[in-house]
Write a protein that holds these residues in place. Structure first.
Motif, PDB file in Angstrom:
ATOM      1  N   VAL A  57       0.849  -1.199   0.000  1.00 35.12           N
ATOM      2  CA  VAL A  57       0.000   0.000   0.000  1.00 35.12           C
ATOM      3  C   VAL A  57       0.882   1.246   0.000  1.00 35.12           C
ATOM      4  O   VAL A  57       1.706   1.431   0.898  1.00 35.12           O
ATOM      5  CB  VAL A  57      -0.926   0.023   1.240  1.00 35.12           C
ATOM      6  N   GLU A  58       0.712   2.077  -1.045  1.00 28.89           N
ATOM      7  CA  GLU A  58       1.512   3.296  -1.169  1.00 28.89           C
ATOM      8  C   GLU A  58       0.660   4.533  -0.896  1.00 28.89           C
ATOM      9  O   GLU A  58      -0.556   4.501  -1.067  1.00 28.89           O
ATOM     10  CB  GLU A  58       2.109   3.397  -2.582  1.00 28.89           C
ATOM     11  N   GLY A  59       1.309   5.621  -0.521  1.00 30.80           N
ATOM     12  CA  GLY A  59       0.596   6.882  -0.293  1.00 30.80           C
ATOM     13  C   GLY A  59       1.113   7.570   0.959  1.00 30.80           C
ATOM     14  O   GLY A  59       2.140   7.162   1.510  1.00 30.80           O
ATOM     15  N   SER A  60       0.409   8.604   1.411  1.00 30.50           N
ATOM     16  CA  SER A  60       0.854   9.325   2.608  1.00 30.50           C
ATOM     17  C   SER A  60       0.685   8.396   3.813  1.00 30.50           C
ATOM     18  O   SER A  60      -0.245   7.579   3.846  1.00 30.50           O
ATOM     19  CB  SER A  60       0.023  10.592   2.804  1.00 30.50           C
ATOM     20  N   LEU A  74      -8.322  -2.872   4.984  1.00 31.29           N
ATOM     21  CA  LEU A  74      -8.009  -4.101   4.220  1.00 31.29           C
ATOM     22  C   LEU A  74      -7.944  -5.310   5.147  1.00 31.29           C
ATOM     23  O   LEU A  74      -8.481  -6.378   4.848  1.00 31.29           O
ATOM     24  CB  LEU A  74      -6.645  -3.947   3.553  1.00 31.29           C
ATOM     25  N   GLU A  75      -7.266  -5.113   6.273  1.00 26.56           N
ATOM     26  CA  GLU A  75      -7.077  -6.192   7.238  1.00 26.56           C
ATOM     27  C   GLU A  75      -8.443  -6.696   7.727  1.00 26.56           C
ATOM     28  O   GLU A  75      -8.686  -7.908   7.804  1.00 26.56           O
ATOM     29  CB  GLU A  75      -6.233  -5.686   8.415  1.00 26.56           C
ATOM     30  N   VAL A  81      -2.380 -13.819   3.492  1.00 22.53           N
ATOM     31  CA  VAL A  81      -2.129 -12.510   2.882  1.00 22.53           C
ATOM     32  C   VAL A  81      -1.195 -11.695   3.778  1.00 22.53           C
ATOM     33  O   VAL A  81      -1.388 -11.636   4.994  1.00 22.53           O
ATOM     34  CB  VAL A  81      -3.439 -11.706   2.693  1.00 22.53           C
ATOM     35  N   LEU A  82      -0.178 -11.099   3.162  1.00 24.06           N
ATOM     36  CA  LEU A  82       0.694 -10.159   3.866  1.00 24.06           C
ATOM     37  C   LEU A  82       0.344  -8.759   3.370  1.00 24.06           C
ATOM     38  O   LEU A  82       0.092  -8.569   2.175  1.00 24.06           O
ATOM     39  CB  LEU A  82       2.168 -10.442   3.551  1.00 24.06           C
ATOM     40  N   ILE A  83       0.320  -7.791   4.295  1.00 34.17           N
ATOM     41  CA  ILE A  83       0.098  -6.416   3.874  1.00 34.17           C
ATOM     42  C   ILE A  83       1.276  -5.570   4.351  1.00 34.17           C
ATOM     43  O   ILE A  83       1.719  -5.698   5.496  1.00 34.17           O
ATOM     44  CB  ILE A  83      -1.206  -5.828   4.454  1.00 34.17           C
TER      45      ILE A  83
END
Ligand code: TXA
Ligand code: MG
Length: 318
Positions: free
Chosen positions: A240-243, A254-255, A289-291
């Motif tokens: 996950v990209e962003g600020s 998401l989790e 799933v890994l986040i």
């Protein structure tokens, strides 16, 4: 020579490097710790021994390997000259996690360099790695000791998970200090080029030799190995990209959603996103799933993001 899958892989202690050196001298394969990741070593001057590395890892034949030395004198017979900038880098970063491209001499078997006219050499700083090279009296060809496509091993147990029964021995050396592969650089052109981001940050290199460029995904000059699937975790990885604020919120939602769907979710926290524990985190077997949230692309963060992007099956903007 084919791979004997019935082979018993022995686990040697840090005090038993002499035994490991003997195996290398006889043409065998030994996984050993370095300050970056564990390497799978063979006598770099023995084409048959090196061929066995490709077989054990199931490594594509066009992916060359790094040759490890314990002294600058050991470099001389392997190369056709040492460029000035290479000399400056060797002085600044050896022993340590910087791998340098040289024009290869005829002494280096073609299989080591996958037919290229260049050879990449580094001098590791890890005590066991240095002893192994010195006691065998040989340059040691060693890719990372994972099976091809998997995250690099940063503990002896990772090596066993991937290569048990396919190699003669692994030396137990605890967990690797850096946990991230060496930086690979070619200084032969007008502007030196980083072929692979790694444990020596770009900023540190620029302090020694001035501006460098970083080979991109589509670049023809990058390391041959960088085109392959890499660092693939068994679980699916979502990056996950962003600020930072938006990323944190998106990871939480998401989790929640994935857990409600019955999936086992592991969020890679700050420590796992530091280079040292990244590959251990990616190898984590407990998750479906890994986040991971993006880290800042400076210093070591650049190499960490490079690996996360390659390992991710999905990249989303928060
Ligand atoms: O930290 C490290 O570098 C570890 C430890 C064991 O030293 N080794 C390692 O090796 O990561 P490996 O084989 O997993 O990655 C070597 C990288 C690959 O991307 C390969 O394509 C590149 O170096 N490489 C090797 N020889 C090359 C050459 N002659 N020209 C360009 N790239 C080369
Ligand atoms: Mg590798």
């Amino acid at each position: 020579m084919g791979v004997k899958t019935s082979m018993k892989t022995i686990i040697l202690k840090g005090k038993e490097v002499k035994k490991a050196a003997l195996i290398i001298k006889r043409g065998g394969l030994v996984a050993f710790p370095t300050e970056t990741v564990y390497g799978l070593g063979a006598n770099a001057l023995n084409a048959r021994a090196v061929a066995r590395i490709f077989a054990a890892k199931r490594r594509p034949a066009d992916n060359p390997m790094i040759v490890h030395v314990a002294s600058a004198e050991q470099v001389v017979p392997l190369v056709e000259g040492i460029p000035k900038k290479a000399e400056a880098l060797m002085r600044a970063f050896w022993p340590g996690p910087l791998s340098i491209v040289f024009l290869k001499s005829k002494r280096v078997p073609d299989i080591v360099t996958a037919g290229l006219d260049t050879v990449v050499i580094r001098m590791p700083s890890n005590r066991i790695a240095r002893e192994l090279i010195m006691l065998s009296g040989l340059p040691i060809a060693a890719p990372s000791a994972n099976s091809s496509g998997r995250p690099s091993p940063t503990r002896a147990s990772h090596v066993i998970d991937d290569l048990n029964g396919r190699i003669e021995a692994v030396i137990e050396g605890g967990s690797c200090q850096k946990g991230m592969e060496s930086t690979v650089i070619d200084v032969r052109g007008q502007i030196p080029t980083i072929l692979r981001l790694g444990s020596v940050p770009v900023e540190d290199i620029e302090r020694v030799i001035g501006r460098v460029k970083i080979a991109g995904h589509r670049s023809k000059v990058r390391s041959p190995g960088m085109k392959y699937l890499h660092y693939a975790p068994r679980a699916r990885l979502i990056l996950v990209e962003g600020s930072p604020k938006k990323v944190a919120a998106r990871i939480r939602s998401l989790e929640k959603k994935l857990t409600a769907e019955g999936k086992k979710v592991v969020v890679l926290k700050e420590p796992e996103l530091a280079a040292r524990r990244l590959y251990g985190g990616l190898r984590s077997a407990k998750a479906d799933v890994l986040i991971a949230g993006a880290v800042k692309e400076e210093g070591m963060g650049r190499a960490v993001m490079d690996r996360l992007k390659r390992a991710a099956s999905r990249i989303i903007k928060a």
